[in-house]
Design an enzyme around this catalytic site. Structure first.
Site, PDB file in Angstrom:
ATOM      1  N   CYS A 111      63.833   6.416  51.091  1.00 26.57           N
ATOM      2  CA  CYS A 111      63.467   6.049  49.712  1.00 26.57           C
ATOM      3  C   CYS A 111      64.486   5.153  49.019  1.00 26.57           C
ATOM      4  O   CYS A 111      64.166   4.490  48.036  1.00 26.57           O
ATOM      5  CB  CYS A 111      63.263   7.297  48.862  1.00 26.57           C
ATOM      6  SG  CYS A 111      61.840   8.268  49.357  1.00 26.57           S
ATOM      7  N   HIS A 251      64.973   6.561  40.689  1.00 27.45           N
ATOM      8  CA  HIS A 251      63.931   6.776  41.703  1.00 27.45           C
ATOM      9  C   HIS A 251      62.949   7.810  41.147  1.00 27.45           C
ATOM     10  O   HIS A 251      63.351   8.765  40.473  1.00 27.45           O
ATOM     11  CB  HIS A 251      64.591   7.305  42.983  1.00 27.45           C
ATOM     12  CG  HIS A 251      63.623   7.615  44.078  1.00 27.45           C
ATOM     13  ND1 HIS A 251      62.740   6.681  44.565  1.00 27.45           N
ATOM     14  CD2 HIS A 251      63.385   8.759  44.778  1.00 27.45           C
ATOM     15  CE1 HIS A 251      62.004   7.235  45.508  1.00 27.45           C
ATOM     16  NE2 HIS A 251      62.369   8.499  45.662  1.00 27.45           N
ATOM     17  N   ASN A 281      55.399   8.605  44.229  1.00 33.03           N
ATOM     18  CA  ASN A 281      56.637   8.168  44.898  1.00 33.03           C
ATOM     19  C   ASN A 281      56.285   7.132  45.967  1.00 33.03           C
ATOM     20  O   ASN A 281      55.639   7.462  46.953  1.00 33.03           O
ATOM     21  CB  ASN A 281      57.312   9.399  45.514  1.00 33.03           C
ATOM     22  CG  ASN A 281      58.611   9.069  46.227  1.00 33.03           C
ATOM     23  OD1 ASN A 281      58.982   7.908  46.351  1.00 33.03           O
ATOM     24  ND2 ASN A 281      59.294  10.103  46.699  1.00 33.03           N
TER      25      ASN A 281
HETATM   26  N1  COA Z   1      48.489  21.984  44.939  1.00 32.84           N
HETATM   27  C1  COA Z   1      48.438  23.273  44.556  1.00 32.84           C
HETATM   28  N2  COA Z   1      49.363  24.173  44.917  1.00 32.84           N
HETATM   29  C2  COA Z   1      50.390  23.745  45.679  1.00 32.84           C
HETATM   30  C3  COA Z   1      50.498  22.424  46.099  1.00 32.84           C
HETATM   31  C4  COA Z   1      49.490  21.515  45.705  1.00 32.84           C
HETATM   32  N3  COA Z   1      49.514  20.213  46.057  1.00 32.84           N
HETATM   33  N4  COA Z   1      51.632  22.275  46.846  1.00 32.84           N
HETATM   34  C5  COA Z   1      52.207  23.489  46.890  1.00 32.84           C
HETATM   35  N5  COA Z   1      51.463  24.372  46.191  1.00 32.84           N
HETATM   36  C6  COA Z   1      51.731  25.792  45.968  1.00 32.84           C
HETATM   37  C7  COA Z   1      52.645  26.390  47.000  1.00 32.84           C
HETATM   38  O1  COA Z   1      51.919  26.751  48.144  1.00 32.84           O
HETATM   39  C8  COA Z   1      53.235  27.559  46.256  1.00 32.84           C
HETATM   40  O2  COA Z   1      52.320  28.619  46.296  1.00 32.84           O
HETATM   41  P1  COA Z   1      52.836  30.116  46.545  1.00 32.84           P
HETATM   42  O3  COA Z   1      53.738  30.428  45.377  1.00 32.84           O
HETATM   43  O4  COA Z   1      51.565  30.913  46.563  1.00 32.84           O
HETATM   44  O5  COA Z   1      53.563  30.080  47.832  1.00 32.84           O
HETATM   45  C9  COA Z   1      53.306  27.076  44.808  1.00 32.84           C
HETATM   46  O6  COA Z   1      52.395  25.964  44.719  1.00 32.84           O
HETATM   47  C10 COA Z   1      54.689  26.663  44.358  1.00 32.84           C
HETATM   48  O7  COA Z   1      55.294  25.861  45.347  1.00 32.84           O
HETATM   49  P2  COA Z   1      56.776  25.330  45.177  1.00 32.84           P
HETATM   50  O8  COA Z   1      57.198  24.663  46.446  1.00 32.84           O
HETATM   51  O9  COA Z   1      57.650  26.383  44.644  1.00 32.84           O
HETATM   52  O10 COA Z   1      56.594  24.253  44.004  1.00 32.84           O
HETATM   53  P3  COA Z   1      57.703  23.440  43.266  1.00 32.84           P
HETATM   54  O11 COA Z   1      57.631  23.746  41.831  1.00 32.84           O
HETATM   55  O12 COA Z   1      59.041  23.518  43.959  1.00 32.84           O
HETATM   56  O13 COA Z   1      57.183  21.931  43.461  1.00 32.84           O
HETATM   57  C11 COA Z   1      57.479  19.970  44.818  1.00 32.84           C
HETATM   58  C12 COA Z   1      57.012  21.423  44.787  1.00 32.84           C
HETATM   59  C13 COA Z   1      57.327  19.425  46.236  1.00 32.84           C
HETATM   60  C14 COA Z   1      56.644  19.155  43.858  1.00 32.84           C
HETATM   61  C15 COA Z   1      58.975  19.899  44.366  1.00 32.84           C
HETATM   62  O14 COA Z   1      59.719  20.860  45.054  1.00 32.84           O
HETATM   63  C16 COA Z   1      59.586  18.539  44.607  1.00 32.84           C
HETATM   64  O15 COA Z   1      59.250  17.593  43.930  1.00 32.84           O
HETATM   65  N6  COA Z   1      60.518  18.420  45.571  1.00 32.84           N
HETATM   66  C17 COA Z   1      61.201  17.175  45.876  1.00 32.84           C
HETATM   67  C18 COA Z   1      60.272  16.011  46.081  1.00 32.84           C
HETATM   68  C19 COA Z   1      60.646  15.173  47.253  1.00 32.84           C
HETATM   69  O16 COA Z   1      61.286  15.594  48.136  1.00 32.84           O
HETATM   70  N7  COA Z   1      60.229  13.919  47.313  1.00 32.84           N
HETATM   71  C20 COA Z   1      60.472  13.069  48.420  1.00 32.84           C
HETATM   72  C21 COA Z   1      61.883  12.719  48.607  1.00 32.84           C
HETATM   73  S1  COA Z   1      62.254  11.091  48.063  1.00 32.84           S
END
Ligand code: COA
Length: 361
Positions: A111, A251, A281
């Protein structure tokens, strides 16, 4: 003093829009979840490979700078979704632009690739190795997305943005004034795309499918830490604080990451540029596209100091402090555009999803 000024900028955002509601027809997800957890509303899907998208952004940057393709010394294509490994994709951009005098380099730091490309070009110009460069941050992620995995598929989109950098002898300090680059390699396994790369050749991996290792919460934390330390290093090199910065263009991987970073760096929301709702992204294209849009929307003013923090798989991180020049208007416009195509964004990604469903990895 020899400076590497940014005198051209351009973008290519495909007009095929994939909304959160479109995604909910394919995956167990919904607009409310995606919006509240990420800030994303829609993303773009490219009908052409990354070199062709890059060519359009680059042609627009050259027209903006008012220069001919023949004059270009170097093309650096920052991406991790090259349409070919050998020959490199930057050489295809040269061919399309007819920039026959340009050296061509692909650069992959995931990225952060677009911003690393800017750092490399700027340093080569200041050293006198080259007099100018076109740098591109571009990504066509959808062909290697696992559209059956809701954890990652909702997060990414396609796009390209480019800048023309040129040597200027000037008393004024313009272009990159300070920067910090780094990589937390011990965390390289928390974001990995299995199925892409030569180690998968002839190993029985189903062609055209991927499986993502993606520890979202851990990346979230490391992203904020990496970008914060990068910004602090870059700011300290100039002996300034964020209150001396006019605009922060980060970013855009998650709105909550941006807000947490801004809080730690004490950056008020009116100094933040955000376009994640429009594009999600776009990996290497993200920060470059946001800079281009901030200029096009007259948010960047002549002489502004811009701070650009970024992070990506690796985990790579970067922070550049860029002093914009006096010109914020384009000198010319290019008439190149994407070829017509009738397929919708949803139709395009459904084809990739079908390959995954037929060939589970
Ligand atoms: N739609 C609905 N529910 C979803 C989902 C989606 N697209 N994706 C995950 N979930 C669910 C999960 O299964 C989880 O359910 P559970 O509690 O029953 O297990 C719940 O939502 C929460 O998941 P969690 O991983 O805790 O969510 P979060 O608040 O951490 O958000 C991301 C997840 C990926 C959005 C966040 O962690 C993030 O932005 N991370 C970094 C992004 C990244 O790496 N970008 C690329 C690098 S440049």
């Amino acid at each position: 003093m020899r400076q590497a000024a940014i005198t051209g900028w351009g973008k290519c955002a495909p007009d095929k829009v994939l909304s959160n509601d479109d995604l909910a027809t394919l995956l167990d997800t919904n607009d409310e979840w995606i919006t509240s957890r990420t800030g994303m509303k829609e993303r773009r899907i490219s009908p052409v490979p990354v070199s062709e998208l890059s060519y359009i952004a680059a042609a627009r940057a050259l027209a903006c700078a008012g220069v001919n393709a023949d004059d270009v010394d170097m093309i650096i294509l920052g991406s991790c979704s090259f349409d070919s490994q050998v020959p490199n994709a930057a050489s295809r951009v040269q061919q399309l632009l007819q920039a026959n005098n340009a050296a061509c380099m692909d650069l992959n730091t995931a990225c952060t690739s677009g911003m690393y490309a800017m750092s490399v070009a700027s340093a080569m110009i200041k050293a006198g190795t080259i007099n100018n460069a076109v740098i591109i941050g571009a990504e066509v992620i959808h062909p290697f997305m696992d559209w059956t995995d809701r954890n990652v598929a909702i997060l990414f989109g396609d796009g390209a943005a480019a800048f023309y950098l040129e040597a200027q002898d000037s008393e004024e300090n313009i272009g990159i004034q300070a920067e910090a680059l780094g990589c937390i390699a011990n965390s390289r396994d928390i974001l990995a795309v299995n199925g892409v790369g030569l180690k998968y050749a002839n190993q029985g991996w189903p062609l055209g499918t991927t499986e993502w290792d993606f520890e979202g919460r851990e990346i979230f934390k490391q992203a904020i830490n990496g970008m914060q330390s990068g910004c602090e290093k870059a700011l300290s090199k100039m002996g300034i604080s964020t209150s001396d910065v006019d605009i922060v263009i980060p970013h855009q991987a998650n709105l909550r990451i941006i807000e947490a970073l801004a809080q730690r760096l004490k950056v008020p929301s009116e100094k933040l540029f955000i376009n994640i709702h429009r594009y999600a992204n776009m990996s290497a294209a993200t920060a470059p596209m946001a800079i281009v849009e901030a200029v096009e929307e007259n948010i960047v003013k002549p002489g502004d100091l811009i701070l650009v923090p970024a992070f990506g798989a690796g985990l790579t991180w970067s922070a550049q402090l860029i002093r914009w020049g006096q010109r914020c208007e384009a000198i010319g416009e290019s008439d190149v555009k994407l070829p017509e195509s009738k397929e919708t964004a949803l139709e395009i990604i459904k084809k990739v999803a079908e390959i995954h469903l037929k060939n589970p990895s």
